[in-house]
Design a protein around this motif. Structure first.
Motif, short mmCIF file in Angstrom:
data_model
loop_
_atom_site.label_atom_id
_atom_site.label_comp_id
_atom_site.label_asym_id
_atom_site.label_seq_id
_atom_site.Cartn_x
_atom_site.Cartn_y
_atom_site.Cartn_z
N GLY A 25 0.82 -1.21 0.00
CA GLY A 25 0.00 0.00 0.00
C GLY A 25 0.85 1.26 0.00
O GLY A 25 0.62 2.18 -0.79
N TRP A 26 1.85 1.30 0.88
CA TRP A 26 2.72 2.48 0.94
C TRP A 26 3.53 2.64 -0.35
O TRP A 26 3.72 3.77 -0.83
CB TRP A 26 3.64 2.42 2.16
CG TRP A 26 2.90 2.77 3.42
CD1 TRP A 26 2.58 1.93 4.44
CD2 TRP A 26 2.38 4.05 3.77
NE1 TRP A 26 1.87 2.62 5.40
CE2 TRP A 26 1.73 3.91 5.02
CE3 TRP A 26 2.37 5.30 3.14
CZ2 TRP A 26 1.11 4.98 5.65
CZ3 TRP A 26 1.74 6.36 3.78
CH2 TRP A 26 1.12 6.20 5.03
N ALA A 27 4.00 1.54 -0.90
CA ALA A 27 4.76 1.62 -2.16
C ALA A 27 3.88 2.17 -3.27
O ALA A 27 4.32 3.01 -4.07
CB ALA A 27 5.30 0.24 -2.54
N GLY A 28 2.64 1.72 -3.34
CA GLY A 28 1.71 2.23 -4.36
C GLY A 28 1.40 3.70 -4.17
O GLY A 28 1.34 4.47 -5.13
N LEU A 29 1.23 4.12 -2.93
CA LEU A 29 0.94 5.52 -2.65
C LEU A 29 2.13 6.41 -3.05
O LEU A 29 1.95 7.44 -3.71
CB LEU A 29 0.61 5.72 -1.17
CG LEU A 29 0.26 7.15 -0.76
CD1 LEU A 29 -0.96 7.66 -1.51
CD2 LEU A 29 0.04 7.22 0.75
N VAL A 30 3.32 5.99 -2.65
CA VAL A 30 4.51 6.76 -3.03
C VAL A 30 4.64 6.81 -4.56
O VAL A 30 4.93 7.86 -5.13
CB VAL A 30 5.78 6.16 -2.38
CG1 VAL A 30 7.04 6.74 -2.99
CG2 VAL A 30 5.75 6.38 -0.87
N GLY A 31 4.39 5.68 -5.21
CA GLY A 31 4.46 5.64 -6.67
C GLY A 31 3.44 6.56 -7.33
O GLY A 31 3.76 7.27 -8.29
N ALA A 32 2.22 6.57 -6.82
CA ALA A 32 1.17 7.41 -7.40
C ALA A 32 1.51 8.89 -7.24
O ALA A 32 1.39 9.67 -8.19
CB ALA A 32 -0.18 7.10 -6.74
N VAL A 33 1.94 9.27 -6.05
CA VAL A 33 2.28 10.68 -5.80
C VAL A 33 3.49 11.09 -6.65
O VAL A 33 3.50 12.17 -7.24
CB VAL A 33 2.52 10.92 -4.30
CG1 VAL A 33 3.11 12.30 -4.05
CG2 VAL A 33 1.23 10.73 -3.51
N ALA A 34 4.49 10.22 -6.70
CA ALA A 34 5.69 10.54 -7.50
C ALA A 34 5.35 10.66 -8.98
O ALA A 34 5.84 11.57 -9.67
CB ALA A 34 6.76 9.46 -7.27
N LEU A 35 4.53 9.75 -9.48
CA LEU A 35 4.15 9.80 -10.89
C LEU A 35 3.36 11.06 -11.20
O LEU A 35 3.63 11.74 -12.19
CB LEU A 35 3.35 8.54 -11.26
CG LEU A 35 3.02 8.35 -12.73
CD1 LEU A 35 4.29 8.25 -13.57
CD2 LEU A 35 2.18 7.08 -12.90
N PRO A 55 -0.65 2.94 -10.00
CA PRO A 55 -0.11 2.81 -8.65
C PRO A 55 -1.14 3.12 -7.56
O PRO A 55 -1.05 2.59 -6.44
CB PRO A 55 1.07 3.79 -8.62
CG PRO A 55 0.95 4.63 -9.82
CD PRO A 55 0.09 3.91 -10.80
N ALA A 56 -2.14 3.94 -7.88
CA ALA A 56 -3.20 4.20 -6.91
C ALA A 56 -4.00 2.92 -6.65
O ALA A 56 -4.42 2.66 -5.51
CB ALA A 56 -4.12 5.32 -7.40
N LEU A 57 -4.19 2.12 -7.68
CA LEU A 57 -4.87 0.83 -7.50
C LEU A 57 -4.05 -0.08 -6.59
O LEU A 57 -4.58 -0.73 -5.69
CB LEU A 57 -5.11 0.15 -8.85
CG LEU A 57 -5.78 -1.22 -8.80
CD1 LEU A 57 -7.17 -1.13 -8.20
CD2 LEU A 57 -5.83 -1.84 -10.19
N MET A 58 -2.75 -0.10 -6.83
CA MET A 58 -1.85 -0.89 -5.98
C MET A 58 -1.95 -0.43 -4.53
O MET A 58 -2.04 -1.26 -3.61
CB MET A 58 -0.42 -0.74 -6.50
CG MET A 58 0.62 -1.47 -5.73
SD MET A 58 2.22 -1.18 -6.56
CE MET A 58 3.32 -1.35 -5.18
N ALA A 59 -1.95 0.87 -4.32
CA ALA A 59 -2.05 1.42 -2.97
C ALA A 59 -3.37 1.03 -2.31
O ALA A 59 -3.40 0.56 -1.17
CB ALA A 59 -1.90 2.94 -3.00
N ALA A 60 -4.45 1.22 -3.04
CA ALA A 60 -5.77 0.92 -2.48
C ALA A 60 -5.90 -0.56 -2.14
O ALA A 60 -6.40 -0.93 -1.07
CB ALA A 60 -6.87 1.34 -3.46
#
Length: 127
Positions: A25-35, A55-60
């Motif tokens: 979840g944290w990896a996806g959130l960081v990826g979404a914000v960075a992207l 990446p937002a899907l991954m985070a969720a």
């Protein structure tokens, strides 16, 4: 199944598995914000920002599974994982329990997709 902690449709993973989902979840959130940040910084066309949904899907998925102590993959596959080491599973024998697990898995997937779509639209619309 005699695994302590397993509750059909409600809890199919233990601490090691939950910890792994929090990391995802944290990896996806960081990826979404960075992207999203990169797209804004680079002045990319707005439609390209919709890729933030991946990446937002991954985070969720990660956060919802961790919060609910429930793995969608295990729920769809008819297994549960309560071992001290992530990845070790045990088959859920009762058909009713497997049906409840599948239903919960699809709900988590649907909620995650809705969250990801919302994040993608926000990324698209944000200045």
């Amino acid at each position: 199944m005699t695994t302590p902690g397993y509750i059909p449709g409600a809890c199919n993973i233990g601490r090691a598995e939950v910890r792994l989902r929090w990391l995802v979840g944290w990896a996806g959130l960081v990826g979404a914000v960075a992207l999203w940040g990169y797209f804004v910084w680079a002045g990319s066309p707005r439609p390209l920002r919709l890729w933030v949904g991946g990446p937002a899907l991954m985070a969720a998925l990660g956060f919802l599974q961790a919060r609910r102590n429930f793995c969608v993959n295990y729920g769809l596959g008819g297994v549960a994982g309560f071992d001290a080491k992530a990845g070790r599973t045990e088959r859920v024998e009762e058909e009713e329990a497997r049906a409840l697990d599948r239903r919960t898995s699809w709900r988590i997937i649907a909620n995650s997709a809705l969250i990801a779509a919302t994040a993608a639209v926000i990324a698209y619309l944000a200045p």
